[in-house]
Design an enzyme around this catalytic site. Structure first.
Site, PDB file in Angstrom:
ATOM      1  N   ASP A  80      20.199 -40.824 -11.248  1.00 33.25           N
ATOM      2  CA  ASP A  80      20.941 -39.977 -10.574  1.00 33.25           C
ATOM      3  C   ASP A  80      21.912 -40.655  -9.960  1.00 33.25           C
ATOM      4  O   ASP A  80      21.610 -41.800  -9.259  1.00 33.25           O
ATOM      5  CB  ASP A  80      19.990 -39.146  -9.478  1.00 33.25           C
ATOM      6  CG  ASP A  80      20.601 -37.833  -8.959  1.00 33.25           C
ATOM      7  OD1 ASP A  80      20.412 -36.581  -9.540  1.00 33.25           O
ATOM      8  OD2 ASP A  80      21.559 -38.056  -8.119  1.00 33.25           O
ATOM      9  N   CYS A  97      21.066 -23.888 -12.835  1.00 36.50           N
ATOM     10  CA  CYS A  97      20.451 -22.828 -11.868  1.00 36.50           C
ATOM     11  C   CYS A  97      21.422 -21.882 -11.556  1.00 36.50           C
ATOM     12  O   CYS A  97      21.734 -21.556 -10.527  1.00 36.50           O
ATOM     13  CB  CYS A  97      19.681 -23.499 -10.775  1.00 36.50           C
ATOM     14  SG  CYS A  97      20.674 -24.506  -9.732  1.00 36.50           S
ATOM     15  N   GLY A 154      13.704 -34.362  -8.237  1.00 32.14           N
ATOM     16  CA  GLY A 154      12.409 -34.934  -8.820  1.00 32.14           C
ATOM     17  C   GLY A 154      11.367 -34.103  -9.362  1.00 32.14           C
ATOM     18  O   GLY A 154      10.254 -34.372 -10.017  1.00 32.14           O
ATOM     19  N   GLY A 155      11.593 -32.555  -9.530  1.00 35.05           N
ATOM     20  CA  GLY A 155      10.582 -31.535  -9.706  1.00 35.05           C
ATOM     21  C   GLY A 155      10.372 -31.710 -11.318  1.00 35.05           C
ATOM     22  O   GLY A 155       9.294 -31.655 -11.836  1.00 35.05           O
TER      23      GLY A 155
END
Length: 463
Positions: free
Chosen positions: A286, A390, A267-268
């Site tokens: 999601d 990432c 959720g960032g």
């Protein structure tokens, strides 16, 4: 005295190169009096025919509880006396040691990233093995001005506002230079007409001034304390890898845009999109129901109820989103599952380099490609898509983007253009370390003085 050797080795997925090997010599001293009767083998014990109990690997790697053959092997290698284990020594000797997933991940990265990053890899490796640095994303739905003052007293600065200020200064300098050249041409008897020159993409940069994220200066390893709630129970800031904001900034949400966050949990980035104050509607999806519950928790902790009502949260398989709501959104964020490189070398829990997850890891590029294609199909014509991971891996980054562009053209007759984001390197050079060797998109490298990332992001525009 009799002796024999046993060992274990691991290779990269294609088997072309050995990554790790382990061997140990076991020596058995004859015991003229004492005998060791064979023990019945039990299911679930390391080295037995049955599966190990769930969680055994985590306990062994954590160092709090060692089971079966691992403990025996350690004692044998350390010169423990025969009979110290309930398992016969010959059975111990045939038990392969359990290699931590973090070590397997590091060996894999040493093999691949040393070729990709070359002389930069040792510094990146060292940073990934050290504590990560965080930024504090200011919550505009809390008393933001007061919180900002308190963070500034800690010597933290808002790197987004600093980048916007830098962009304005460069734009003003460019305008002054253009005016000076025009005046010079007129004074020399010319007609004042200037020959157009190629402009830097930096001068066309747009950075959302509504997003505010505070970081400590380079080399400062201070940590932010946990956020505190206001009188309404809304938390003041969200701690995250500050590099994770770059895909949101690249998306450049405009007023009343319809926005899709295809892989939204935890959720960032969803929270950052709401901080822009520009989303006409935000769809946060999601596939994992448990991760979606965490997304609900984040939004309940930071966003007032009236704003949460503009967000729709779903748990669809993102690969099918193009079929559900194709050609709908102005902006799409596709932050895909990946090898999460930093987590993989630091944490055993939920590590994708666990042996039982080998197939899942090998299928990641295919999953990422399917999700990116779904994001492209979900965008309107002239809509924009930002793809991010990432990971440092080219297979998960540029190669996925290149393949998606090709499939969009050949199978869907959709032309997709890659947007130039090179100005991000100049705008945020004081905060992040960028890798200049990407064919497409931008890559943030971890560095001991600026230990954010890794973070890859690439912006696409659908024709």
């Amino acid at each position: 005295m009799r002796s024999f050797r046993w060992g274990f080795s691991s290779s990269v997925p294609n088997g072309s190169k050995q990554l790790y090997s382990y061997s140990c010599e076991v020596r058995i001293r004859p015991a003229p009096v004492t005998t060791f009767p064979r023990q019945p083998r039990t299911r679930g014990r390391a080295g037995s025919s049955g599966p190990a109990p769930e969680g055994a690997a985590e306990r062994g790697h954590g160092g709090t509880e060692r089971e079966g053959g691992d403990a025996a092997a350690e004692r044998s290698c350390a010169g423990a006396e025969p009979g110290a284990s309930a398992v016969p020594l010959q059975e111990e000797a045939t038990t392969s040691p359990r290699i931590p997933a973090t070590r397997l991940a590091l060996h894999h990265f040493d093999t691949t990233y040393s070729l990709q990053l070359q002389e930069r890899w040792p510094a990146v490796r060292a940073a990934m093995l050290c504590e990560q640095k965080y930024g504090a994303l200011l919550n505009n739905f809390a008393p933001a001005d007061l919180i900002a003052q308190q963070l500034e007293l800690l010597s933290a600065t808002d790197f987004v506002s600093e980048a916007a200020r830098r962009a304005r200064c460069w734009q003003e300098s460019a305008d002054v230079e253009a005016e000076r050249r025009k005046t010079s041409l007129e004074g020399s008897g010319g007609d004042g007409t200037m020959v157009p020159t190629e402009t830097s993409p930096l001068l066309h940069a747009s950075v959302s001034s509504n997003i505010k994220c505070y970081t400590f200066p380079r080399g400062d390893i201070s940590r932010f304390r946990p956020a505190w709630p206001d009188s309404l129970g809304i938390l003041s800031y969200y701690l995250m890898d500050a590099a994770s904001l770059l895909p949101v900034l690249a998306l450049n949400v405009q007023l009343d845009d319809l926005v899709l966050d295809l892989c939204a949990a935890p959720g960032g980035k969803t929270l950052a999109l709401l901080q822009t104050g520009a989303c006409g509607h935000l769809a946060a999806n999601d596939v994992s129901f448990s991760r979606t519950k965490r997304l609900y928790h984040i939004l309940n902790s930071y966003i007032p109820k009236e704003i949460r009502e503009t967000v729709s949260i779903t748990s669809h398989d993102g690969r099918n989103w193009g079929e559900l709501q194709g050609g709908t959104f102005h902006k799409v964020l596709v932050d895909v599952p990946c090898t999460t490189d930093r987590h993989s070398v630091m944490e055993e829990e939920n590590n994708i380099f666990h042996k039982m997850r080998t197939k899942e890891r090998q299928m990641l590029p295919m999953l990422q490609l399917q999700l990116l294609m779904a994001g492209i199909l979900a965008a309107k014509p002239e809509g924009e898509v930002v793809y991010s991971t990432c990971s440092l891996s080219q297979l998960q980054n540029e190669h996925v983007v290149e393949r998606a562009i090709d499939i969009a053209e050949t199978q869907f007759n959709i032309t997709v253009h890659v947007e130039d984001l090179s100005h991000f390197r100049m705008l945020f050079q004081d905060t992040f370390c960028f890798f200049s060797g990407c064919r497409l998109g931008e890559l943030v490298l971890p560095h001991l003085t600026a230990n954010f990332g890794p973070l890859y992001f690439c912006k696409l525009r659908r024709a």
